[in-house]
Write an enzyme that holds these catalytic residues in place. Structure first.
Site, PDB file in Angstrom:
ATOM      1  N   TYR A   1      68.957  32.558  99.642  1.00 65.24           N
ATOM      2  CA  TYR A   1      67.938  33.356 100.344  1.00 65.24           C
ATOM      3  C   TYR A   1      68.531  34.260 101.414  1.00 65.24           C
ATOM      4  O   TYR A   1      67.779  34.815 102.207  1.00 65.24           O
ATOM      5  CB  TYR A   1      66.927  32.446 101.065  1.00 65.24           C
ATOM      6  CG  TYR A   1      66.404  31.290 100.273  1.00 65.24           C
ATOM      7  CD1 TYR A   1      65.649  31.491  99.126  1.00 65.24           C
ATOM      8  CD2 TYR A   1      66.621  29.983 100.699  1.00 65.24           C
ATOM      9  CE1 TYR A   1      65.148  30.416  98.419  1.00 65.24           C
ATOM     10  CE2 TYR A   1      66.120  28.908  99.991  1.00 65.24           C
ATOM     11  CZ  TYR A   1      65.386  29.129  98.843  1.00 65.24           C
ATOM     12  OH  TYR A   1      64.894  28.065  98.148  1.00 65.24           O
TER      13      TYR A   1
ATOM     14  N   GLY B   1      54.523  25.942 105.338  1.00 64.32           N
ATOM     15  CA  GLY B   1      55.160  27.254 105.442  1.00 64.32           C
ATOM     16  C   GLY B   1      55.486  27.734 106.838  1.00 64.32           C
ATOM     17  O   GLY B   1      56.002  28.837 107.005  1.00 64.32           O
TER      18      GLY B   1
ATOM     19  N   CYS C   1      84.491  27.090  94.264  1.00 62.99           N
ATOM     20  CA  CYS C   1      85.155  28.196  93.573  1.00 62.99           C
ATOM     21  C   CYS C   1      84.159  29.322  93.347  1.00 62.99           C
ATOM     22  O   CYS C   1      83.723  29.573  92.219  1.00 62.99           O
ATOM     23  CB  CYS C   1      85.720  27.699  92.255  1.00 62.99           C
ATOM     24  SG  CYS C   1      86.924  26.423  92.536  1.00 62.99           S
ATOM     25  N   GLU C   2      83.805  29.986  94.417  1.00 66.47           N
ATOM     26  CA  GLU C   2      82.721  30.961  94.361  1.00 66.47           C
ATOM     27  C   GLU C   2      82.794  31.770  95.657  1.00 66.47           C
ATOM     28  O   GLU C   2      82.766  31.174  96.740  1.00 66.47           O
ATOM     29  CB  GLU C   2      81.411  30.155  94.313  1.00 66.47           C
ATOM     30  CG  GLU C   2      80.183  30.928  94.142  1.00 66.47           C
ATOM     31  CD  GLU C   2      79.649  30.868  92.706  1.00 66.47           C
ATOM     32  OE1 GLU C   2      80.165  30.078  91.882  1.00 66.47           O
ATOM     33  OE2 GLU C   2      78.748  31.634  92.431  1.00 66.47           O
TER      34      GLU C   2
HETATM   35  N1  LLP Z   1      52.971  22.831 100.295  1.00 60.67           N
HETATM   36  C1  LLP Z   1      53.282  23.411  99.122  1.00 60.67           C
HETATM   37  C2  LLP Z   1      52.298  23.458  98.046  1.00 60.67           C
HETATM   38  C3  LLP Z   1      54.566  23.954  98.944  1.00 60.67           C
HETATM   39  O1  LLP Z   1      54.878  24.520  97.793  1.00 60.67           O
HETATM   40  C4  LLP Z   1      55.502  23.880  99.995  1.00 60.67           C
HETATM   41  C5  LLP Z   1      56.838  24.426  99.851  1.00 60.67           C
HETATM   42  C6  LLP Z   1      55.124  23.260 101.193  1.00 60.67           C
HETATM   43  C7  LLP Z   1      53.839  22.754 101.312  1.00 60.67           C
HETATM   44  C8  LLP Z   1      56.050  23.095 102.365  1.00 60.67           C
HETATM   45  O2  LLP Z   1      56.518  24.298 102.874  1.00 60.67           O
HETATM   46  P1  LLP Z   1      57.345  24.290 104.254  1.00 60.67           P
HETATM   47  O3  LLP Z   1      56.410  23.871 105.357  1.00 60.67           O
HETATM   48  O4  LLP Z   1      58.463  23.321 104.098  1.00 60.67           O
HETATM   49  O5  LLP Z   1      57.834  25.677 104.397  1.00 60.67           O
HETATM   50  N2  LLP Z   1      63.521  25.944  99.193  1.00 60.67           N
HETATM   51  C9  LLP Z   1      62.904  26.932 100.052  1.00 60.67           C
HETATM   52  C10 LLP Z   1      61.498  26.583 100.395  1.00 60.67           C
HETATM   53  C11 LLP Z   1      60.629  26.361  99.188  1.00 60.67           C
HETATM   54  C12 LLP Z   1      59.304  25.862  99.596  1.00 60.67           C
HETATM   55  C13 LLP Z   1      58.559  25.386  98.420  1.00 60.67           C
HETATM   56  N3  LLP Z   1      57.268  24.908  98.748  1.00 60.67           N
HETATM   57  C14 LLP Z   1      63.766  27.081 101.312  1.00 60.67           C
HETATM   58  O6  LLP Z   1      64.798  26.455 101.404  1.00 60.67           O
HETATM   59  O7  LLP Z   1      63.432  27.861 102.193  1.00 60.67           O
END
Ligand code: LLP
Length: 463
Positions: free
Chosen positions: A364, A278, A391-392
């Site tokens: 987002y 995260g 198309c959006e």
């Molecule tokens: N661990 C778990 C259990 C997770 O669910 C996630 C992300 C991560 C690690 C990795 O998170 P990161 O370090 O990449 O932020 N599609 C969204 C992000 C969804 C994240 C889902 N889980 C976006 O494009 O911002």
């Protein structure tokens, strides 16, 4: 430069359209190292290169749109995380950010582990030689087939996400005559300051088991009684694209409090905690991400302090960065197709990709930056919205940015920091062909995920 000089913009600064932009940058040709991959540079000719290869040559060989990943940068970031956390901790790269066999090999070589959340990601990881015991298997609704595949292949841990799953995994493990190492994912009740769709530790959402009302303690109770499970720890992931460490600190404190409660009730000290991923990255020059060593230090200190206070042995910590490793290492290269100035508003620049290769802006409201990369320009900045060919009307790649006002069809522009959650969330909307991912390193470029073809599309269409 004054805003009133903007060719397609409003005449006065106080009537500029709404947006997140600040004033135009002093130099539109400059590349902010914060948002571009390590080896990206503007060469003497004015063209931008990555890994020593100019974008015109890359576009010529691989076409556009395409994602270019700087392998040197990827490896450096993976290594920085590994080094920061040292030998008493594990770094699991979150494969959902972007996964391919080359990526798996790089991770393996750099000593990282891998977090997967589907049978498809697991198969990719195993097929590229990631040892199963270095893989963690996630998901809030793993199928029995996925659970079976994970246990049979010998994954290092399965992260349990619900009461049903505790029983399901125990049952499959027992029927296969084994004991599966598991963690329980808890929701710690932290409001992470990020977009609602990517915040995951407040109570009203689908992931994990709540700490607050004793549910997590009950989950531990059940897991400890089942022969098919070896409960090794507690997992927390509070959300994504987070800059403030406070949320992680609260999470760490609450997870350690659960470990103490488990010790008091069961006489068992669980040996591991996972604090998830995260950590935010810079999408624009306004973002200020933390370095891995700062994060490792902050998390290590808080866990050690809380464990000392609770008279617990400090557990082995693991983390799961996805975006923070791969995000900044890639950019998407597009060719400009049409340019539409809307008097008093902004100029719409249409590129040959769009929401099918980057859904994050539409989904987002994500912010990105953009630069003209096939040449330099001394022309005045113009306020643009970079849009795709779908198309959006919500098909926006970069909502508000500045590009030189002499931009012309055929110019190449690039959007940096698209390594995470772009190719992995790409779609075939309007039967778009998903772009390739090309790895560039030391003057060599090679396709690691090839461009889709119309034959690929038709192969699935069996009616
Ligand atoms: N661990 C778990 C259990 C997770 O669910 C996630 C992300 C991560 C690690 C990795 O998170 P990161 O370090 O990449 O932020 N599609 C969204 C992000 C969804 C994240 C889902 N889980 C976006 O494009 O911002």
């Amino acid at each position: 430069m004054s805003r009133s000089a903007h060719p397609a913009g409003p005449r006065h600064a106080d009537v500029w359209p709404e947006g997140h932009y600040s004033a135009p940058p002093a130099d539109l040709n400059a590349l902010d190292a914060k948002v571009w991959a390590q080896t990206v540079t503007r060469t003497d000719t004015g063209e931008v290169s990555v890994g020593g290869i100019g974008v015109a040559a890359l576009a010529e060989e691989f076409g556009t749109p395409a994602y270019f990943v700087d392998e040197t940068d990827f490896r450096a970031r993976a290594r920085a995380w590994r080094t920061a956390f040292g030998h008493d901790a594990d770094v699991f790269y979150a494969g959902k950010a972007f996964l391919s066999r080359a990526i798996v090999r790089w991770l393996h070589e750099e000593g990282l582990n891998l977090d997967v959340c589907s049978g498809g990601e697991l198969t990719t990881a195993l097929s590229a030689g990631m040892p199963a015991d270095r893989i963690a298997f996630h998901g809030n609704n793993k199928s029995t087939d996925e659970i079976t595949q994970a246990i049979e292949s010998g994954v290092g841990r399965i992260v349990l996400d619900s009461f049903q799953e505790i029983v399901r995994v125990a049952h499959v493990a027992q029927s296969l005559g084994t004991r599966q190492r598991v963690q329980i994912r808890v929701t710690v009740g932290v409001e992470a300051h990020t977009h609602e769709f990517i915040a995951t530790a407040h109570e009203d959402q689908k992931f994990g088991i709540a700490l607050a009302d004793g549910q997590a303690a009950e989950a531990v109770r059940r897991a400890l009684t089942l022969d098919g499970l070896e409960l090794i720890g507690i997992h927390s992931h509070i959300g994504s694209q987070i800059f403030d460490m406070a949320g992680f600190e609260v999470a760490a404190r609450r997870v350690v409090a659960l470990l103490a409660a488990v010790r008091d009730e069961h006489g068992v000290e669980l040996p591991e905690i996972d604090l998830g991923g995260g950590l935010g990255i810079a999408y624009t020059s306004d973002d200020d991400p933390r370095e891995p060593h700062e994060i490792a230090k902050a998390l290590g200190e808080i866990v050690t302090r809380e464990c000392e206070a609770a008279k617990l042995r400090t557990p082995r910590i693991s983390v799961e960065p996805g975006r923070a490793i791969v995000g900044p290492t890639a950019f998407t290269l597009y060719e400009v197709g049409t340019i539409k100035p809307l008097e008093g508003l902004r100029t719409y620049v249409s590129v040959d990709g769009g929401m099918s290769d980057n859904i994050r802006t539409a989904l987002y409201d994500a912010e990105y930056s953009v630069a003209l990369v096939s040449r330099t320009s001394d022309a005045e900045p113009m306020l643009v919205r970079v849009v795709g060919k779908h198309c959006e009307s919500g098909d926006i790649v970069v909502k508000d940015a500045f590009l030189p006002s002499d931009l012309a069809p055929g110019d190449l522009i690039a959007v940096p920091a698209t390594g995470a959650y772009c190719r992995s969330m790409a779609s075939n909307y309007n039967h778009a062909l998903r772009p390739p991912v090309v790895a560039v390193r030391d003057g060599e470029a090679r396709v690691i995920v090839r461009r889709e073809t119309e034959e690929d599309l038709l192969r699935l269409d069996v009616g």
